[in-house]
Design a protein around this motif. Structure first.
Motif, PDB file in Angstrom:
ATOM      1  N   ALA A  77       0.831  -1.208   0.000  1.00 39.85           N
ATOM      2  CA  ALA A  77       0.000   0.000   0.000  1.00 39.85           C
ATOM      3  C   ALA A  77       0.860   1.251   0.000  1.00 39.85           C
ATOM      4  CB  ALA A  77      -0.918  -0.004   1.216  1.00 39.85           C
ATOM      5  N   THR A  78       1.970   1.197   0.709  1.00 36.88           N
ATOM      6  CA  THR A  78       2.849   2.359   0.764  1.00 36.88           C
ATOM      7  C   THR A  78       3.324   2.729  -0.637  1.00 36.88           C
ATOM      8  OG1 THR A  78       3.573   1.757   2.984  1.00 36.88           O
ATOM      9  CG2 THR A  78       5.009   3.240   1.746  1.00 36.88           C
ATOM     10  N   GLU A  79       3.717   1.723  -1.394  1.00 39.02           N
ATOM     11  CA  GLU A  79       4.159   2.004  -2.763  1.00 39.02           C
ATOM     12  C   GLU A  79       2.998   2.544  -3.601  1.00 39.02           C
ATOM     13  OE1 GLU A  79       6.002  -1.196  -5.098  1.00 39.02           O
ATOM     14  OE2 GLU A  79       5.730   0.081  -6.858  1.00 39.02           O
ATOM     15  N   ASN A 155      -9.929   5.005   8.556  1.00 37.78           N
ATOM     16  CA  ASN A 155      -8.731   5.214   9.380  1.00 37.78           C
ATOM     17  C   ASN A 155      -8.290   3.906  10.033  1.00 37.78           C
ATOM     18  OD1 ASN A 155      -7.615   5.938  12.342  1.00 37.78           O
ATOM     19  ND2 ASN A 155      -6.924   7.416  10.815  1.00 37.78           N
ATOM     20  N   ASN A 156      -6.997   3.657   9.990  1.00 35.16           N
ATOM     21  CA  ASN A 156      -6.467   2.397  10.501  1.00 35.16           C
ATOM     22  C   ASN A 156      -6.557   2.275  12.016  1.00 35.16           C
ATOM     23  OD1 ASN A 156      -4.557   4.475   9.477  1.00 35.16           O
ATOM     24  ND2 ASN A 156      -3.146   3.477  10.878  1.00 35.16           N
ATOM     25  N   GLU A 157      -6.491   3.380  12.750  1.00 32.84           N
ATOM     26  CA  GLU A 157      -6.486   3.302  14.220  1.00 32.84           C
ATOM     27  C   GLU A 157      -7.893   3.227  14.802  1.00 32.84           C
ATOM     28  OE1 GLU A 157      -3.925   2.802  16.004  1.00 32.84           O
ATOM     29  OE2 GLU A 157      -2.355   3.256  14.560  1.00 32.84           O
ATOM     30  N   THR A 180      -7.691   7.880  -2.917  1.00 29.02           N
ATOM     31  CA  THR A 180      -8.041   7.420  -1.576  1.00 29.02           C
ATOM     32  C   THR A 180      -7.206   6.201  -1.225  1.00 29.02           C
ATOM     33  OG1 THR A 180      -9.834   6.916  -0.047  1.00 29.02           O
ATOM     34  CG2 THR A 180      -9.984   5.859  -2.184  1.00 29.02           C
ATOM     35  N   ASP A 181      -6.803   6.153   0.036  1.00 35.65           N
ATOM     36  CA  ASP A 181      -6.105   4.996   0.573  1.00 35.65           C
ATOM     37  C   ASP A 181      -7.188   4.082   1.160  1.00 35.65           C
ATOM     38  OD1 ASP A 181      -4.830   3.161   2.150  1.00 35.65           O
ATOM     39  OD2 ASP A 181      -3.595   4.606   3.238  1.00 35.65           O
ATOM     40  N   ALA A 182      -7.457   2.991   0.432  1.00 32.73           N
ATOM     41  CA  ALA A 182      -8.520   2.072   0.873  1.00 32.73           C
ATOM     42  C   ALA A 182      -7.931   0.811   1.497  1.00 32.73           C
ATOM     43  CB  ALA A 182      -9.434   1.731  -0.302  1.00 32.73           C
ATOM     44  N   ALA A 183      -6.678   0.908   1.978  1.00 36.25           N
ATOM     45  CA  ALA A 183      -6.010  -0.284   2.537  1.00 36.25           C
ATOM     46  C   ALA A 183      -6.848  -0.919   3.641  1.00 36.25           C
ATOM     47  CB  ALA A 183      -4.629   0.089   3.068  1.00 36.25           C
ATOM     48  N   GLN A 184      -7.510  -0.097   4.448  1.00 35.54           N
ATOM     49  CA  GLN A 184      -8.262  -0.658   5.576  1.00 35.54           C
ATOM     50  C   GLN A 184      -9.718  -0.983   5.244  1.00 35.54           C
ATOM     51  OE1 GLN A 184      -7.252  -1.821   8.348  1.00 35.54           O
ATOM     52  NE2 GLN A 184      -5.189  -0.958   8.515  1.00 35.54           N
ATOM     53  N   SER A 185     -10.251  -0.384   4.216  1.00 32.71           N
ATOM     54  CA  SER A 185     -11.685  -0.598   3.963  1.00 32.71           C
ATOM     55  C   SER A 185     -11.960  -1.777   3.030  1.00 32.71           C
ATOM     56  CB  SER A 185     -12.316   0.672   3.396  1.00 32.71           C
ATOM     57  OG  SER A 185     -11.615   1.108   2.247  1.00 32.71           O
ATOM     58  N   GLY A 205      -2.385  -6.007   0.023  1.00 31.91           N
ATOM     59  CA  GLY A 205      -2.686  -7.439   0.074  1.00 31.91           C
ATOM     60  C   GLY A 205      -2.865  -7.960   1.491  1.00 31.91           C
ATOM     61  N   HIS A 206      -1.950  -7.559   2.378  1.00 31.16           N
ATOM     62  CA  HIS A 206      -1.926  -8.219   3.692  1.00 31.16           C
ATOM     63  C   HIS A 206      -2.968  -7.701   4.667  1.00 31.16           C
ATOM     64  CE1 HIS A 206       0.361  -5.224   6.270  1.00 31.16           C
ATOM     65  NE2 HIS A 206       0.499  -4.692   5.083  1.00 31.16           N
ATOM     66  N   LYS A 207      -3.831  -6.793   4.199  1.00 30.47           N
ATOM     67  CA  LYS A 207      -4.944  -6.388   5.067  1.00 30.47           C
ATOM     68  C   LYS A 207      -6.206  -7.157   4.672  1.00 30.47           C
ATOM     69  CE  LYS A 207      -2.484  -2.722   6.560  1.00 30.47           C
ATOM     70  NZ  LYS A 207      -1.795  -2.689   7.845  1.00 30.47           N
ATOM     71  N   LEU A 208      -6.119  -7.960   3.602  1.00 34.67           N
ATOM     72  CA  LEU A 208      -7.303  -8.715   3.209  1.00 34.67           C
ATOM     73  C   LEU A 208      -6.979 -10.171   2.903  1.00 34.67           C
ATOM     74  CD1 LEU A 208      -9.105  -7.901  -0.149  1.00 34.67           C
ATOM     75  CD2 LEU A 208      -6.799  -7.132   0.187  1.00 34.67           C
TER      76      LEU A 208
HETATM   77  N1  PLP Z   1      -2.518   2.760   4.617  1.00 33.32           N
HETATM   78  C1  PLP Z   1      -3.195   2.337   5.686  1.00 33.32           C
HETATM   79  C2  PLP Z   1      -4.516   2.963   6.018  1.00 33.32           C
HETATM   80  C3  PLP Z   1      -2.676   1.320   6.492  1.00 33.32           C
HETATM   81  O1  PLP Z   1      -3.353   0.912   7.558  1.00 33.32           O
HETATM   82  C4  PLP Z   1      -1.423   0.761   6.145  1.00 33.32           C
HETATM   83  C5  PLP Z   1      -0.820  -0.281   7.007  1.00 33.32           C
HETATM   84  O2  PLP Z   1      -0.969  -0.277   8.213  1.00 33.32           O
HETATM   85  C6  PLP Z   1      -0.765   1.241   5.019  1.00 33.32           C
HETATM   86  C7  PLP Z   1      -1.340   2.242   4.273  1.00 33.32           C
HETATM   87  C8  PLP Z   1       0.587   0.730   4.609  1.00 33.32           C
HETATM   88  O3  PLP Z   1       0.535  -0.612   4.243  1.00 33.32           O
HETATM   89  P1  PLP Z   1       1.885  -1.350   3.854  1.00 33.32           P
HETATM   90  O4  PLP Z   1       2.732  -1.371   5.084  1.00 33.32           O
HETATM   91  O5  PLP Z   1       1.452  -2.699   3.425  1.00 33.32           O
HETATM   92  O6  PLP Z   1       2.535  -0.589   2.778  1.00 33.32           O
END
Ligand code: PLP
Length: 386
Positions: A77-79, A155-157, A180-185, A205-208
């Motif tokens: 997700a960071t990339e 939000n992740n927290e 949008t950063d949808a990593a958590q949704s 990937g690793h959040k789902l």
């Molecule tokens: N964005 C959100 C909302 C996240 O919760 C995270 C990981 O905690 C990331 C981005 C980054 O994910 P990654 O470490 O897989 O790049």
């Protein structure tokens, strides 16, 4: 690490990462064995690997309602968020402005800070006390100089869900590109690119229930963006480097499973999460919840335990794997920034524990975790202030 910690722990940290589902691993294994070819090769092994990647591209696109050729595979997700923000910024001849929220993940805040150092202006909109950014606050921040609006979906927290769709409409009206950063949704609530109206969307990937080290960026047709990495022409020229085929296949399968299970899992996990809250509150009546009780992910429960430090509580609650969101800076423990931004006083914010549930969570886990946490709280607070 002791076996007790690795196997018996009640895992309530799914927002940090998820296990790989057996079905996902089964889909991946052939690509780690005989399907090892380079997807750019034209022989049988290459074609097989390419077919795996293209199947996955369609599966990811289907989950979010995009087209397969709008999916770019990345390493995380960071990339993806770096590619979105820096990749759009790179198309501009002169520095412009980015509108974002003040509660984004570092995957967004860091590229924004980098742009700031290069002369861009970053407008960081704070959430209201419920952890949700108000559309009118974003609207006020918008103007014709805004090139990019980047607002996380959830939000992740604290799990609060941001009004991305409404923001996108307003951002497009001033000509901005919307990310949008949808990593958590993704996989927890419906995420459809057309409903959200976004141009760019980050997936991890690793959040789902797919492996770590793979992600994707949705890039809407017509979005003007440049690659950040320079190399060969993979991934529509936007992300060079030989594809991580097995993990991409895993991400595709995970998206397919998420689509099949979303409707039932959402309800099941929400019920379990609410039972956890009720069980904790029955013993600790002044337990407080961080963020909007309704407008949040169904799996996320961020709570403030009174008169205790979250880290100390978790250390005492043996067998519960969760997180505090606190950060350590120069030897000092700082409370989760997002909780402080809600207006919570920092001492009370230090009592925060994030409990995030997932596919393997059962009612037995919830019961045992509630017992462990409440007993730990009683033990730690017995002598007064922890
Ligand atoms: N964005 C959100 C909302 C996240 O919760 C995270 C990981 O905690 C990331 C981005 C980054 O994910 P990654 O470490 O897989 O790049």
């Amino acid at each position: 690490m002791s076996p007790e910690r690795t196997t018996d722990a009640i895992y309530l940290d799914f927002n940090a990462t998820t296990p790989i589902l057996p079905e996902v691993l089964d889909a991946m294994l052939p690509y780690l064995r005989e399907g090892f070819g380079n997807p750019s090769s034209d022989h049988a092994q290459g074609i097989r690997a390419r077919e795996g990647v293209e199947l996955a591209r369609g599966q990811v696109a289907a989950l979010i309602g995009g087209s397969a050729n709008e999916i770019v595979f990345t390493s995380c997700a960071t990339e993806s968020s770096n590619l979105a923000i820096r990749g759009v910024a790179a198309t501009r001849a002169a520095p412009g402005r980015v509108v974002t929220s003040s509660i984004e993940h570092p995957a967004t805040t860091s590229p924004c800070a980098e742009l700031e150092a290069r002369g861009w202006t970053i407008t960081r909109v704070r959430p209201r006390s419920n952890g949700v950014v108000d559309v009118s606050d974003i609207e006020q921040a918008l103007g014709p100089d805004v090139a990019i609006v980047t607002l996380m979906h959830a939000n992740n927290e604290i799990g609060t869900i941001q009004p991305v769709g409404d923001v996108a409409t307003r951002a497009h009206a001033v000509g901005a590109v919307v990310h949008t950063d949808a990593a958590q949704s993704i996989g927890k609530i419906p995420v459809r690119v057309d409903d959200l109206g976004v141009d760019l969307l980050t997936i991890a990937g690793h959040k789902l229930y797919a492996p770590k080290g793979v992600g994707a960026l949705y890039v809407r047709h017509g979005t003007v963006i440049q690659p950040v990495l320079r190399g060969a022409g993979q991934e529509h020229g936007l992300r060079p480097g030989t594809e991580n085929v097995a993990s991409i296949v895993g991400l595709g399968r995970a998206c397919e499973l998420a689509g099949e299970r979303l409707a039932t899992e959402r309800v099941r996990i929400r019920q379990l999460r609410d039972q956890l809250w009720e069980r904790l509150r029955a013993v600790i009546p002044d337990l407080a919840m961080n963020g909007d009780p309704e407008r949040r992910l169904p799996n996320t429960l961020s709570v403030r335990f009174p008169r205790v430090d979250g880290a100390r509580l978790l250390a005492a609650a043996r067998g519960v794997a969760a997180s505090t969101g606190s950060a350590c800076h120069s030897g000092e423990v700082l409370p989760p920034d997002v909780v402080v931004q809600l207006g919570v006083d920092p001492t009370s914010a230090l009592g925060t524990v994030r409990l995030s549930l997932g596919f393997t969570t059962t009612i037995d886990h919830v019961t045992r975790a509630a017992d462990a946490l409440t007993s730990a709280w009683q033990a730690v607070t017995r002598g007064g202030m922890a």
